[in-house]
Write a protein that holds these residues in place. Structure first.
Motif, PDB file in Angstrom:
ATOM      1  N   UNK A   3       5.862 100.238  71.687  1.00  0.00           N
ATOM      2  CA  UNK A   3       5.806  98.787  71.860  1.00  0.00           C
ATOM      3  C   UNK A   3       6.405  98.047  70.669  1.00  0.00           C
ATOM      4  N   UNK A   4       6.302  98.611  69.450  1.00  0.00           N
ATOM      5  CA  UNK A   4       6.804  97.901  68.272  1.00  0.00           C
ATOM      6  C   UNK A   4       8.330  97.764  68.286  1.00  0.00           C
ATOM      7  N   UNK A   5       9.024  98.745  68.870  1.00  0.00           N
ATOM      8  CA  UNK A   5      10.485  98.647  68.983  1.00  0.00           C
ATOM      9  C   UNK A   5      10.858  97.584  70.016  1.00  0.00           C
ATOM     10  N   UNK A   6      10.143  97.567  71.135  1.00  0.00           N
ATOM     11  CA  UNK A   6      10.407  96.553  72.165  1.00  0.00           C
ATOM     12  C   UNK A   6      10.141  95.158  71.611  1.00  0.00           C
ATOM     13  N   UNK A   7       9.048  95.011  70.860  1.00  0.00           N
ATOM     14  CA  UNK A   7       8.700  93.706  70.286  1.00  0.00           C
ATOM     15  C   UNK A   7       9.768  93.234  69.303  1.00  0.00           C
ATOM     16  N   UNK A   8      10.293  94.158  68.500  1.00  0.00           N
ATOM     17  CA  UNK A   8      11.338  93.795  67.539  1.00  0.00           C
ATOM     18  C   UNK A   8      12.618  93.383  68.257  1.00  0.00           C
ATOM     19  N   UNK A   9      12.978  94.115  69.294  1.00  0.00           N
ATOM     20  CA  UNK A   9      14.168  93.763  70.075  1.00  0.00           C
ATOM     21  C   UNK A   9      14.002  92.391  70.721  1.00  0.00           C
ATOM     22  N   UNK A  10      12.817  92.140  71.258  1.00  0.00           N
ATOM     23  CA  UNK A  10      12.565  90.855  71.907  1.00  0.00           C
ATOM     24  C   UNK A  10      12.696  89.709  70.908  1.00  0.00           C
ATOM     25  N   UNK A  50       1.708  91.055  61.757  1.00  0.00           N
ATOM     26  CA  UNK A  50       1.933  90.484  63.089  1.00  0.00           C
ATOM     27  C   UNK A  50       1.281  91.336  64.179  1.00  0.00           C
ATOM     28  N   UNK A  51       0.585  90.659  65.082  1.00  0.00           N
ATOM     29  CA  UNK A  51      -0.005  91.309  66.260  1.00  0.00           C
ATOM     30  C   UNK A  51       0.541  90.600  67.494  1.00  0.00           C
ATOM     31  N   UNK A  52       1.263  91.304  68.357  1.00  0.00           N
ATOM     32  CA  UNK A  52       1.843  90.664  69.550  1.00  0.00           C
ATOM     33  C   UNK A  52       0.775  90.001  70.414  1.00  0.00           C
ATOM     34  N   UNK A 104      -3.956  99.849  62.376  1.00  0.00           N
ATOM     35  CA  UNK A 104      -3.203 100.390  63.510  1.00  0.00           C
ATOM     36  C   UNK A 104      -1.802  99.779  63.555  1.00  0.00           C
ATOM     37  N   UNK A 105      -1.737  98.445  63.473  1.00  0.00           N
ATOM     38  CA  UNK A 105      -0.432  97.782  63.517  1.00  0.00           C
ATOM     39  C   UNK A 105       0.434  98.206  62.335  1.00  0.00           C
ATOM     40  N   UNK A 106      -0.166  98.298  61.158  1.00  0.00           N
ATOM     41  CA  UNK A 106       0.585  98.661  59.955  1.00  0.00           C
ATOM     42  C   UNK A 106       1.188 100.062  60.080  1.00  0.00           C
TER      43      UNK A 106
END
Length: 380
Positions: free
Chosen positions: A104-111, A157-159, A171-173
């Motif tokens: 999900x972190x890669x998708x969030x960065x792309x978005x 950042x938390x989506x 977890x996010x880190x």
């Protein structure tokens, strides 16, 4: 979904997690963020809508039109509700599939990159907006992804799509940290799952290196999927249908099969009107269609249609068999017809014999008369 909302089908997925190639364990957040992304970017375009791509969004909208809702049950089980049906359950499961192929972190960065107007998800949209087509392989784009991940990590950042779930800051880190290290080591941002990973990409040499993902936590041992190497297709090997049936009498149709789990059958009149439909479970390669007297009474005189679909739990391709069922009013009428036809045939055959006999007699008389005349002439 809301109270009172109904769906055509419900699919329950019991997911087996492995590790992403970056080393992070897959989890339900990956599924839910992927579902959010498809829903957000597959929704109808509105005025000043930034989450719309002229090429990707119309494709994503096809599945979103049938998606009713998603409900996580626990950390590895999820229910998906869709307005979609197919006679093969595996087709429904395929349509409702939620398995993620990217963290999900890669998708969030792309978005974030796309929403900031720095690139586009598709080539078509990039050309329309005069932007670059975002690629996880191109070094320039990979650097942008890393910059966004650095920003996410620093700002903790938390989506928004994951805020309602119990995720810690640690977890996010850890997610951001592992993705950043992957990009630094591999010089690309393609992180996925499975037995192989992209190790290196050289655009100058046009070379890609793929390596085996030797992870001790990988859930499937070597040879686990070997059973799919040899495919046994479902087959209807024998079906016994009487040469004729009588309207209003029960009909049984035994069927023999191989590698078949279920049989879907459809019986209709010659005009296409439904007589009966049903699903048969196959036991020891055998099944039997039973039509009641009331059902056969629905048939029409003459030809009626029977279509069978034999399916297997392990193969999507069905075996299709079509045949006819010939119906008559009563057995007696049919027998009489046969007798009448036989009598006519017998009379015709007798008439032929009489004609031949008379012909032979006439020819014999003519020959005899000619010989008699010749004999008399010689005496004179």
């Amino acid at each position: 979904m809301g109270s009172g909302v109904k769906a055509t089908s419900k699919v329950t997925f019991d997911l087996t997690w492995g590790n992403w190639h970056s080393g992070q364990k897959m989890d339900m957040n990956d599924v839910l963020y992927s579902a959010y992304f498809s829903s957000e970017w597959g929704s109808p375009q509105t005025e000043n809508d930034k989450t719309f791509d002229s090429a990707y969004s119309p494709q994503a909208s096809q599945s979103q039109k049938t998606l009713v809702g998603i409900r996580p049950i626990d950390d590895h089980t999820i229910e998906v509700y869709v307005n979609y049906w197919h006679f093969d359950d595996s087709e429904i499961a395929e349509w409702a599939g939620v398995w993620p192929v990217m963290p999900w972190e890669i998708i969030a960065a792309m978005e974030k990159i796309v929403l900031d107007g720095k690139a586009s998800f598709s080539r078509t949209d990039a050309q329309a907006k005069d932007l670059d087509w975002l690629s996880l392989l191109v070094p320039r784009d990979t650097s942008m992804v890393k910059e966004i991940l650095d920003e996410f990590q620093k700002t903790k950042y938390a989506p928004e799509a994951l805020l309602s779930f119990d995720n810690t800051s640690q977890y996010y880190d850890s997610r951001y940290e592992s993705a950043i290290k992957w990009i630094e080591n591999k010089n690309h941002a393609i992180i996925s799952n499975g037995p192989f990973y992209l190790d290196n990409y050289s655009p100058e040499a046009r070379a890609i290196t793929v390596r085996s993902f030797n992870d001790s936590t990988y859930p499937f041992e070597a040879g686990h999927w070997g059973k799919f190497e040899k495919v046994n297709l479902p087959k209807i090997t024998q079906i016994n249908i009487p040469t004729q049936i009588v309207l209003g009498q029960q009909l049984e149709v035994p069927i023999r099969t191989s590698d078949v789990t279920q049989i879907y059958y459809f019986v209709s009149t010659g005009a296409g009107e439904e007589v009966d439909i049903g699903i048969l479970d196959v036991d020891q390669n055998a099944a039997k269609i039973t039509l009641s007297a009331a059902q056969t009474q629905k048939m029409t005189l003459g030809g009626n249609d029977l279509k069978l679909y034999a399916i297997s739990d392990s193969v999507l391709r069905p075996d299709i068999y079509t045949t006819s069922i010939f119906a008559v009013a009563t057995t007696q009428n049919h027998t009489e017809t046969i007798i009448q036809n036989s009598s006519k045939t017998e009379k015709t055959e007798n008439l032929g014999l009489v004609s031949i006999t008379l012909g032979i007699i006439i020819i014999g008389i003519i020959v005899y008369v000619k010989k008699s005349k010749t004999h008399l002439q010689k005496q004179h």
